[in-house]
Design a protein around this motif. Structure first.
Motif, mmCIF file in Angstrom:
data_model
loop_
_atom_site.group_PDB
_atom_site.id
_atom_site.type_symbol
_atom_site.label_atom_id
_atom_site.label_comp_id
_atom_site.label_asym_id
_atom_site.label_seq_id
_atom_site.Cartn_x
_atom_site.Cartn_y
_atom_site.Cartn_z
ATOM 1 N N GLU A 261 0.852 -1.172 0.000
ATOM 2 C CA GLU A 261 0.000 0.000 0.000
ATOM 3 C C GLU A 261 0.900 1.238 0.000
ATOM 4 O O GLU A 261 1.925 1.277 0.684
ATOM 5 C CB GLU A 261 -0.897 0.001 1.235
ATOM 6 N N ALA A 262 0.513 2.246 -0.741
ATOM 7 C CA ALA A 262 1.322 3.472 -0.850
ATOM 8 C C ALA A 262 1.078 4.351 0.364
ATOM 9 O O ALA A 262 0.523 5.449 0.279
ATOM 10 C CB ALA A 262 0.999 4.210 -2.135
ATOM 11 N N VAL A 282 1.178 -2.736 -6.293
ATOM 12 C CA VAL A 282 1.049 -1.489 -5.537
ATOM 13 C C VAL A 282 -0.412 -1.077 -5.509
ATOM 14 O O VAL A 282 -1.103 -1.115 -6.531
ATOM 15 C CB VAL A 282 1.906 -0.357 -6.148
ATOM 16 N N ASN A 283 -0.869 -0.682 -4.327
ATOM 17 C CA ASN A 283 -2.172 -0.037 -4.192
ATOM 18 C C ASN A 283 -1.931 1.445 -3.957
ATOM 19 O O ASN A 283 -1.468 1.830 -2.888
ATOM 20 C CB ASN A 283 -2.976 -0.641 -3.042
ATOM 21 N N PRO A 284 -2.206 2.290 -4.968
ATOM 22 C CA PRO A 284 -1.844 3.713 -4.871
ATOM 23 C C PRO A 284 -2.738 4.544 -3.978
ATOM 24 O O PRO A 284 -2.449 5.722 -3.756
ATOM 25 C CB PRO A 284 -1.957 4.209 -6.320
ATOM 26 N N SER A 285 -3.834 4.001 -3.469
ATOM 27 C CA SER A 285 -4.761 4.785 -2.667
ATOM 28 C C SER A 285 -4.091 5.176 -1.356
ATOM 29 O O SER A 285 -4.049 4.417 -0.403
ATOM 30 C CB SER A 285 -6.038 3.976 -2.392
ATOM 31 N N SER A 286 -3.528 6.364 -1.311
ATOM 32 C CA SER A 286 -2.680 6.779 -0.199
ATOM 33 C C SER A 286 -3.486 7.024 1.072
ATOM 34 O O SER A 286 -4.584 7.588 1.047
ATOM 35 C CB SER A 286 -1.935 8.058 -0.565
ATOM 36 N N ARG A 298 -8.327 9.369 -1.777
ATOM 37 C CA ARG A 298 -8.550 9.164 -3.204
ATOM 38 C C ARG A 298 -8.420 7.689 -3.558
ATOM 39 O O ARG A 298 -7.389 7.074 -3.305
ATOM 40 C CB ARG A 298 -7.518 9.968 -3.996
ATOM 41 N N PRO A 299 -9.443 7.098 -4.154
ATOM 42 C CA PRO A 299 -9.310 5.710 -4.589
ATOM 43 C C PRO A 299 -8.368 5.592 -5.780
ATOM 44 O O PRO A 299 -8.084 6.574 -6.474
ATOM 45 C CB PRO A 299 -10.737 5.305 -4.976
ATOM 46 N N THR A 300 -7.856 4.398 -6.025
ATOM 47 C CA THR A 300 -7.009 4.163 -7.183
ATOM 48 C C THR A 300 -7.783 4.470 -8.458
ATOM 49 O O THR A 300 -8.942 4.080 -8.608
ATOM 50 C CB THR A 300 -6.544 2.696 -7.225
ATOM 51 N N ASP A 301 -7.155 5.179 -9.381
ATOM 52 C CA ASP A 301 -7.769 5.465 -10.677
ATOM 53 C C ASP A 301 -6.747 5.184 -11.779
ATOM 54 O O ASP A 301 -5.623 4.750 -11.509
ATOM 55 C CB ASP A 301 -8.295 6.900 -10.743
ATOM 56 N N ARG A 302 -7.129 5.425 -13.039
ATOM 57 C CA ARG A 302 -6.249 5.107 -14.156
ATOM 58 C C ARG A 302 -4.947 5.918 -14.085
ATOM 59 O O ARG A 302 -3.852 5.390 -14.342
ATOM 60 C CB ARG A 302 -6.983 5.378 -15.479
ATOM 61 N N GLU A 303 -5.061 7.185 -13.692
ATOM 62 C CA GLU A 303 -3.875 8.032 -13.641
ATOM 63 C C GLU A 303 -2.860 7.509 -12.618
ATOM 64 O O GLU A 303 -1.660 7.390 -12.915
ATOM 65 C CB GLU A 303 -4.282 9.466 -13.282
ATOM 66 N N ARG A 307 0.845 5.739 -13.313
ATOM 67 C CA ARG A 307 2.026 6.343 -12.700
ATOM 68 C C ARG A 307 2.859 5.297 -11.968
ATOM 69 O O ARG A 307 4.095 5.271 -12.083
ATOM 70 C CB ARG A 307 1.603 7.452 -11.742
ATOM 71 N N TRP A 308 2.201 4.411 -11.210
ATOM 72 C CA TRP A 308 2.957 3.416 -10.459
ATOM 73 C C TRP A 308 3.540 2.336 -11.358
ATOM 74 O O TRP A 308 4.617 1.798 -11.086
ATOM 75 C CB TRP A 308 2.108 2.828 -9.335
#
Length: 364
Positions: A261-262, A282-286, A298-303, A307-308
């Motif tokens: 998790e990020a 990676v789970n980008p939802s910080s 912010r939930p994970t999205d395409r952007e 990026r990750w």
């Protein structure tokens, strides 16, 4: 450049894309710990993901954190999961069982047992029970001779998971549950070989993974980690050093993946990526800047996913986006809008807000 829609080989699993459905507790099991037909429908609806990861599943009775969650504590519970894994496989998917020992995040009214933990330190918060939220009890500190048995509970549940048709298992080492409690400096006050130094605090995680890898094969085992997250009041003030040491130890075991998790600085995340030779999810939802948002800013999205991938992740996990978008893979591929999930139904029970979200319909 790597794309979300590229294939990826994960151990023996050939993934058709790099989109992972993150583990999310939905509390749709029966009161006695069985999976249900609605759960089979829920996961089958999302089987176009490269990989599905189940709800957190209790490996034993004392490790059960939440009521109304299906377990892998017994052969009967494992058998109930077969309808889920069969439905996913019939729909062309792959599914991993997340093994979640709650440690001190539990309650006697849920299990009939006093929770166990590294030390007798209660979570300063309410925990879920059949009667609603109640203050967390002071857990019983595990004796040194008992710790190995709790580590083996992951391996025992993993054997049942594969018998039930799961394609592998993920140990929940994140978010303040038992493995995370051993890693911490405030939930773990031990003075034996499992406490104090970094080398001692990572020992339980390593032993749990080793036992599970020995039981089902390392290429079927992953672990989820949340460096520095602080969830359930777990403190890791030395988390860059802590997780660097942990990944160094785990890297030699030949595991299928780590799932990060990020929850820490990007520099720490990139250092951990360099220390791991295998697949990284990676789970980008910080969770670094939670503010007033109960489920992160912010939930994970395409952007954030793209990026990750560019930063070195092999796979990206989406949580909330999968709740209201069973066809998330196709929506991301086409660039169409994502539906938003109703947070009131996250844990509400029943089929509303669970299996009734429609696929995207193009305007005529």
């Amino acid at each position: 450049m790597t794309s979300l829609f590229d294939r990826h080989q994960l151990g023996a699993l050939a993934l058709p894309n790099r989109i992972v459905m993150a583990p999310m507790t939905r509390a749709r099991g029966t009161a006695d710990g069985l999976a249900t037909p609605s759960m089979a429908t829920y996961f089958a609806q999302r089987a176009t993901a490269g990989l599905l990861i189940s709800d957190g599943i209790a490996p034993n009775r004392v490790g059960t954190s939440n009521p109304n969650t299906a377990g892998l504590r017994t052969d009967a519970e494992a058998a109930s999961w077969r309808q889920v894994t069969d439905a996913v496989h019939i729909n062309g998917g792959r599914i991993i069982a997340q093994l979640m020992h709650g440690g001190r995040v539990g309650h006697e009214s849920t299990t009939g047992l006093r929770p166990v933990a590294p030390s007798a330190v209660a979570v300063p918060a309410g925990v879920f029970t059949p009667a609603g939220p109640r203050p967390a009890p002071v857990p019983r500190a595990l004796e040194t001779g008992e710790v190995a048995g709790q580590a083996r509970s992951y391996a025992e549940a993993a054997v049942r998971a594969l018998d039930a048709g799961f394609d592998g298992v993920e140990l929940h080492g994140a978010n303040g549950y038992l493995i995370s409690q051993f890693l911490s400096t405030n939930a773990n006050l031990r003075e034996d070989r499992y406490g104090g130094t970094v080398a001692n605090r990572i020992r339980f995680a390593v032993e749990a993974v080793e036992a599970t890898a020995d039981a089902v094969g390392a290429d079927r085992v992953g672990i989820r980690l949340s460096p520095g997250a602080g969830l359930w009041d777990v403190a890791e003030p030395d988390h860059p050093e802590l997780y660097a040491a942990l990944l160094t130890e785990l890297d030699r075991l030949g595991m299928a993946y780590i799932h990060l998790e990020a929850t820490t600085d990007e520099a720490v995340m990139l250092d951990l990526r360099k220390r791991w030779d295998g697949t990284v999810i990676v789970n980008p939802s910080s969770w670094l800047a939670r503010g007033d948002a109960a489920f992160g800013p912010r939930p994970t999205d395409r952007e954030s996913a793209d990026r990750w991938l560019a930063l070195g992740a092999d796979l990206v996990s989406f949580g909330r986006a999968f709740l209201a978008n069973p066809d998330l893979v196709e929506r991301l591929r086409l660039g169409v809008p994502l539906a938003e999930a109703d947070s009131d139904t996250y844990y509400a029970g029943g089929d509303a807000g669970f299996i009734d979200y429609p696929s995207y319909r193009h305007a005529a």
